[in-house]
Design a protein around this motif. Sequence first.
Motif, PDB file in Angstrom:
ATOM      1  N   GLY A  33       0.818  -1.210   0.000  1.00 39.20           N
ATOM      2  CA  GLY A  33       0.000   0.000   0.000  1.00 39.20           C
ATOM      3  C   GLY A  33       0.851   1.259   0.000  1.00 39.20           C
ATOM      4  N   THR A  34       1.950   1.217   0.753  1.00 38.49           N
ATOM      5  CA  THR A  34       2.856   2.372   0.802  1.00 38.49           C
ATOM      6  C   THR A  34       3.525   2.598  -0.552  1.00 38.49           C
ATOM      7  OG1 THR A  34       3.298   1.917   3.141  1.00 38.49           O
ATOM      8  CG2 THR A  34       4.833   3.380   1.996  1.00 38.49           C
ATOM      9  N   VAL A  35       4.045   1.513  -1.136  1.00 37.25           N
ATOM     10  CA  VAL A  35       4.706   1.618  -2.442  1.00 37.25           C
ATOM     11  C   VAL A  35       3.724   2.129  -3.490  1.00 37.25           C
ATOM     12  CG1 VAL A  35       5.786   0.292  -4.304  1.00 37.25           C
ATOM     13  CG2 VAL A  35       6.429  -0.157  -1.928  1.00 37.25           C
ATOM     14  N   LEU A  36       2.498   1.601  -3.462  1.00 33.82           N
ATOM     15  CA  LEU A  36       1.478   2.007  -4.425  1.00 33.82           C
ATOM     16  C   LEU A  36       1.168   3.500  -4.302  1.00 33.82           C
ATOM     17  CD1 LEU A  36      -0.629   1.107  -6.556  1.00 33.82           C
ATOM     18  CD2 LEU A  36      -2.202   0.640  -4.660  1.00 33.82           C
ATOM     19  N   ALA A  37       0.951   3.965  -3.070  1.00 30.58           N
ATOM     20  CA  ALA A  37       0.609   5.369  -2.853  1.00 30.58           C
ATOM     21  C   ALA A  37       1.763   6.290  -3.240  1.00 30.58           C
ATOM     22  CB  ALA A  37       0.224   5.590  -1.392  1.00 30.58           C
ATOM     23  N   GLY A 327      -7.149  13.349  11.892  1.00 33.22           N
ATOM     24  CA  GLY A 327      -7.304  14.472  10.977  1.00 33.22           C
ATOM     25  C   GLY A 327      -6.042  14.757  10.186  1.00 33.22           C
ATOM     26  N   ILE A 328      -4.882  14.579  10.824  1.00 36.79           N
ATOM     27  CA  ILE A 328      -3.608  14.754  10.107  1.00 36.79           C
ATOM     28  C   ILE A 328      -3.497  13.720   8.993  1.00 36.79           C
ATOM     29  CG2 ILE A 328      -1.091  14.621  10.321  1.00 36.79           C
ATOM     30  CD1 ILE A 328      -1.407  15.745  13.156  1.00 36.79           C
ATOM     31  N   PHE A 329      -3.882  12.474   9.304  1.00 35.61           N
ATOM     32  CA  PHE A 329      -3.867  11.434   8.267  1.00 35.61           C
ATOM     33  C   PHE A 329      -4.816  11.803   7.121  1.00 35.61           C
ATOM     34  CE2 PHE A 329      -2.726   7.867  11.521  1.00 35.61           C
ATOM     35  CZ  PHE A 329      -1.445   8.386  11.591  1.00 35.61           C
ATOM     36  N   ALA A 330      -5.996  12.353   7.469  1.00 37.84           N
ATOM     37  CA  ALA A 330      -6.961  12.759   6.439  1.00 37.84           C
ATOM     38  C   ALA A 330      -6.405  13.881   5.574  1.00 37.84           C
ATOM     39  CB  ALA A 330      -8.270  13.199   7.087  1.00 37.84           C
ATOM     40  N   ILE A 332      -3.203  14.457   4.913  1.00 36.19           N
ATOM     41  CA  ILE A 332      -2.197  13.857   4.028  1.00 36.19           C
ATOM     42  C   ILE A 332      -2.887  13.184   2.840  1.00 36.19           C
ATOM     43  CG2 ILE A 332      -0.427  12.058   3.848  1.00 36.19           C
ATOM     44  CD1 ILE A 332       0.244  12.646   6.810  1.00 36.19           C
ATOM     45  N   ALA A 333      -3.956  12.438   3.132  1.00 36.17           N
ATOM     46  CA  ALA A 333      -4.689  11.756   2.066  1.00 36.17           C
ATOM     47  C   ALA A 333      -5.330  12.756   1.110  1.00 36.17           C
ATOM     48  CB  ALA A 333      -5.760  10.849   2.667  1.00 36.17           C
ATOM     49  N   LEU A 334      -5.867  13.849   1.650  1.00 34.62           N
ATOM     50  CA  LEU A 334      -6.515  14.850   0.802  1.00 34.62           C
ATOM     51  C   LEU A 334      -5.510  15.548  -0.100  1.00 34.62           C
ATOM     52  CD1 LEU A 334      -9.152  16.258   0.082  1.00 34.62           C
ATOM     53  CD2 LEU A 334      -8.733  17.878   1.934  1.00 34.62           C
ATOM     54  N   LEU A 335      -4.335  15.868   0.437  1.00 33.41           N
ATOM     55  CA  LEU A 335      -3.285  16.489  -0.375  1.00 33.41           C
ATOM     56  C   LEU A 335      -2.816  15.529  -1.465  1.00 33.41           C
ATOM     57  CD1 LEU A 335      -1.208  18.300   2.400  1.00 33.41           C
ATOM     58  CD2 LEU A 335      -2.788  19.328   0.757  1.00 33.41           C
ATOM     59  N   ALA A 336      -2.683  14.237  -1.118  1.00 30.50           N
ATOM     60  CA  ALA A 336      -2.316  13.231  -2.124  1.00 30.50           C
ATOM     61  C   ALA A 336      -3.388  13.146  -3.208  1.00 30.50           C
ATOM     62  CB  ALA A 336      -2.133  11.870  -1.459  1.00 30.50           C
ATOM     63  N   ASN A 337      -4.659  13.257  -2.805  1.00 24.02           N
ATOM     64  CA  ASN A 337      -5.760  13.212  -3.771  1.00 24.02           C
ATOM     65  C   ASN A 337      -5.695  14.385  -4.731  1.00 24.02           C
ATOM     66  OD1 ASN A 337      -8.200  12.459  -4.982  1.00 24.02           O
ATOM     67  ND2 ASN A 337      -9.391  13.668  -3.550  1.00 24.02           N
ATOM     68  N   ILE A 338      -5.364  15.560  -4.226  1.00 18.77           N
ATOM     69  CA  ILE A 338      -5.263  16.750  -5.087  1.00 18.77           C
ATOM     70  C   ILE A 338      -4.127  16.594  -6.092  1.00 18.77           C
ATOM     71  CG2 ILE A 338      -4.731  19.214  -5.081  1.00 18.77           C
ATOM     72  CD1 ILE A 338      -6.224  19.377  -2.391  1.00 18.77           C
ATOM     73  N   VAL A 339      -2.978  16.052  -5.619  1.00 16.55           N
ATOM     74  CA  VAL A 339      -1.846  15.820  -6.521  1.00 16.55           C
ATOM     75  C   VAL A 339      -2.236  14.815  -7.603  1.00 16.55           C
ATOM     76  CG1 VAL A 339       0.480  14.851  -6.690  1.00 16.55           C
ATOM     77  CG2 VAL A 339      -0.086  16.396  -4.816  1.00 16.55           C
ATOM     78  N   ILE A 340      -2.914  13.733  -7.207  1.00 18.60           N
ATOM     79  CA  ILE A 340      -3.344  12.711  -8.174  1.00 18.60           C
ATOM     80  C   ILE A 340      -4.310  13.309  -9.186  1.00 18.60           C
ATOM     81  CG2 ILE A 340      -4.686  10.580  -8.419  1.00 18.60           C
ATOM     82  CD1 ILE A 340      -3.518   9.734  -5.669  1.00 18.60           C
ATOM     83  N   LEU A 341      -5.250  14.102  -8.715  1.00 21.07           N
ATOM     84  CA  LEU A 341      -6.247  14.713  -9.593  1.00 21.07           C
ATOM     85  C   LEU A 341      -5.593  15.586 -10.662  1.00 21.07           C
ATOM     86  CD1 LEU A 341      -9.131  15.499 -10.398  1.00 21.07           C
ATOM     87  CD2 LEU A 341      -9.120  17.153  -8.533  1.00 21.07           C
ATOM     88  N   PHE A 342      -4.754  16.521 -10.233  1.00 21.65           N
ATOM     89  CA  PHE A 342      -4.116  17.420 -11.201  1.00 21.65           C
ATOM     90  C   PHE A 342      -3.084  16.679 -12.053  1.00 21.65           C
ATOM     91  CE2 PHE A 342      -5.798  20.646  -8.318  1.00 21.65           C
ATOM     92  CZ  PHE A 342      -6.301  21.556  -9.234  1.00 21.65           C
ATOM     93  N   GLY A 343      -2.438  15.675 -11.477  1.00 25.29           N
ATOM     94  CA  GLY A 343      -1.468  14.900 -12.250  1.00 25.29           C
ATOM     95  C   GLY A 343      -2.112  14.157 -13.397  1.00 25.29           C
ATOM     96  N   MET A 444      -9.400   4.947   1.392  1.00 30.29           N
ATOM     97  CA  MET A 444      -9.381   3.528   1.754  1.00 30.29           C
ATOM     98  C   MET A 444      -7.981   2.939   1.850  1.00 30.29           C
ATOM     99  SD  MET A 444     -12.535   2.930   2.255  1.00 30.29           S
ATOM    100  CE  MET A 444     -12.376   1.173   2.570  1.00 30.29           C
ATOM    101  N   ILE A 445      -7.005   3.533   1.183  1.00 23.89           N
ATOM    102  CA  ILE A 445      -5.659   2.949   1.185  1.00 23.89           C
ATOM    103  C   ILE A 445      -4.646   3.846   1.893  1.00 23.89           C
ATOM    104  CG2 ILE A 445      -3.724   2.232  -0.280  1.00 23.89           C
ATOM    105  CD1 ILE A 445      -5.708   1.113  -2.243  1.00 23.89           C
ATOM    106  N   VAL A 446      -4.588   5.135   1.515  1.00 27.26           N
ATOM    107  CA  VAL A 446      -3.560   6.010   2.087  1.00 27.26           C
ATOM    108  C   VAL A 446      -3.731   6.157   3.592  1.00 27.26           C
ATOM    109  CG1 VAL A 446      -2.601   8.344   2.102  1.00 27.26           C
ATOM    110  CG2 VAL A 446      -3.191   7.253  -0.078  1.00 27.26           C
ATOM    111  N   THR A 447      -4.949   6.517   4.044  1.00 23.89           N
ATOM    112  CA  THR A 447      -5.148   6.675   5.494  1.00 23.89           C
ATOM    113  C   THR A 447      -5.016   5.334   6.214  1.00 23.89           C
ATOM    114  OG1 THR A 447      -7.550   6.465   5.220  1.00 23.89           O
ATOM    115  CG2 THR A 447      -6.637   8.682   5.231  1.00 23.89           C
ATOM    116  N   ARG A 448      -5.470   4.257   5.560  1.00 21.87           N
ATOM    117  CA  ARG A 448      -5.363   2.925   6.182  1.00 21.87           C
ATOM    118  C   ARG A 448      -3.903   2.545   6.390  1.00 21.87           C
ATOM    119  NH1 ARG A 448      -8.701  -1.753   6.413  1.00 21.87           N
ATOM    120  NH2 ARG A 448      -7.692  -3.113   7.934  1.00 21.87           N
ATOM    121  N   VAL A 449      -3.071   2.810   5.399  1.00 18.77           N
ATOM    122  CA  VAL A 449      -1.639   2.507   5.512  1.00 18.77           C
ATOM    123  C   VAL A 449      -1.002   3.320   6.641  1.00 18.77           C
ATOM    124  CG1 VAL A 449       0.576   2.830   4.351  1.00 18.77           C
ATOM    125  CG2 VAL A 449      -1.306   1.723   3.147  1.00 18.77           C
TER     126      VAL A 449
END
Length: 782
Positions: A33-37, A327-330, A332-343, A444-449
């Motif tokens: 999960g870490t490698v994937l994210a 909330g910190i985990f959330a 991190i996940a939200l920032l990762a989501n924004i990067v994925i979206l624009f990427g 489901m994956i980033v925060t879980r990891v």
Amino acid sequence: MNPIWTFSAGLLLLIIFGWYLATDISRRKRILGTVLAVLLVAFCLEAVIPPKERINLGIDLRGGTSFLIRIVHDKEDGLAPDTLDQAVEVIRQRVDSMGVAEPVITPQGTDKILVQIPGVDQAKIAAAREQLKQVAKLEFKLVHPQSNDLAPQVLAGTAVRPPGYELKMYSEDATKEDAAEYPILIHREADMDGKRVSSAYATFDQQGWGIGLTFDSQGAKEFGDLSGKHVKERFAIVLDGQVMSAPVIQEAMYQGRCSITGNFTEKEARNLASVLENPLDTPVVIEEQRDASATLGADSIKSGIYAGIAGLLATLVFVVIYYRLSGIFAVIALLANIVILFGIIAMFGFTLTLPGIAGIVLTIGMAVDANVLIYERLREELEAGKSLGAAIDAAYSKAFSAIFDANATTLITAAILFWRASGPVKGFVITLTVGILGSVFCAMIVTRVLFEWSLAGNLLKNLTMLNLIRGRGWDFLSKRGLFVGMSVAACLASILIFTLRGDKNFGIDFTGGDLVMLSSASPVSVAEMRTALEPIGLDPIIQEEADTTTGKEIFTIRAPFETADQIAAQAQTALPDAGIEVLSTDRVGKLVGGELARNSIIALILGVIGIMLFVTLRFEFSFAIGAIVALLHDVIITLGVFAFTGRELSLIMIGAILTIAGYSINDTIVVYDRIREGLRSARKGSIAEIMNSAINDTLSRTLLTSGTTLLTLLTLYIFGGPVLKDFSFSILVGILVGTYSSIFIAAPIVLWWSSRSGRDLSTEVREREEARERLRNVAAGS
């Protein structure tokens, strides 16, 4: 990014994701999960940096190139409306086929068309110019039987041209300027025209690149009859008066297909196929070409970006304060989501426009919602006395069905809209779809990891969260008659207000209007021009353009009909030192053409049907009725409030309305999921009591998600500037109404519909679950 590299990276990520889902070993799952994210975020980060070079922005955000096209004709009073409409639709289809997303295409005057293409890539602009001006009039003409001998004599003047024929120059390499040419005699009138071509496509074979043509049923018959009567004779394929090829007819061709050869390059073949598929009835010329500024204006874009960032930061701070470490985990996940979206937007060359940004706003709201769903479940599991590890496992497991169902309904609608709709609707759908997939992955994956690594490293002993919003056993359904009655009254009032306003509901994007062109002797910004025109209260669309030939700066202002003189006078009065001069005034047609409107309406109807089918399969038919009623309730009341406050619908409001619809169905499904859970678990109590309990259980999630989304939108409304005010206002109203309907409307409608025939809803839901389980067992056994 190189397509091979993109494909390889995607394949690698897919393999890792499959491995992650297949393994049950916790340590291996954490690592995968870490490698994937990390890899996914890294690939998307590489695709999006630097953003100005990678992300395609629409005409409303970045500007582009403006073409003024005139249809060539000899009529003093202009063209017939259907001729102009045909040209507009043909040009729209040609631009779409080039991969240019969300252009501005509108009739101007009686014989002109304004086309604005986003971006400043010179190669694309040159290609667009060629596509726009080519008529693509295709004709099939028989060749004179003695053409080889007679044509050179006619050319030399030693023989008379046969009646009914014309002399053309022809080359086997027709697309090459230096190719050898020889004369050919062909029929003056076409034996068959190209109007029966249903599709055209580039082909490649032993002879190189060419164009394949497919006729409709009538065209296939006509072409078959023509070829059958003239076997072993030659016929010429003529495009815009030029003979492209002149093959010998070997046999009757009733298959409805033929091909054009001529030593084309790949680019020439693809471009020619595009224009052949969308031919113009009349020739056109490009009268003007200008560089156009963004329709929103640099000042509005800047203020909108700042307001959006401020709202996002406020949301992130609130999430951290409320959920603390979770909330910190959330975040991190939200920032990762924004990067994925624009990427992904950058990686696949999607164009970002304001309706697309509406999709991003909804995406962020859903991303926060997914984390809130998980964390509220986690709170419940911890309060039930479970250990931290067991509570985390249970929270993710129980929240998955709600997250899956809520996002699946939105994705079904998005897929149908992408298939049927076009223009700004498609831009909204792309960002929404990418964002939803990214948000589910991150929740489901980033925060879980992050939780798993914290537990494995013994860094997480316990979790604390604020609990300011609690369901206190309120009996929402006991007052259902009052709330449903209020909603019915509000919907009827909204329909009445909207109907009474009539055409006043629609802005110039839907109705057309005046186009005023002004020049200034001294520099004037779009913001200054907008401020100068504020006193007349028209809210026009203002663009600054630079003539590519003269370099002169020009303002083009689109406003309602019969306002051109008022605008010109106000600009000259408010900017006395600028030397404002009126260059021209004209009328422009609506941007939302009949085809776009029809496709969008059909797509929305199909989307509603898709939601009903999915919700029926996952829940029960009465739930589907409740979801659709709640969705219509939210959209109707929002439009009513919009009309009541004297606002006008514009093109960008399509994105706002779709955002409201997406939020409404998402919010409703989350409540439904908890109701279903109570019904299939045979919880004690009546159906109404189970529903009340479900609404109370999800109340904190409903209000928290609505609150965080409203926080972002309120910042955009207050600080986003005048252009974005109506846009953010409508979504603000829609989310407030959507929150209300998910609590007070959706469940009562389900209860009322299910009780109409005296059916036991709890039994039906359990039987549906049992039938689904039997099917899964049969599938597993086979």
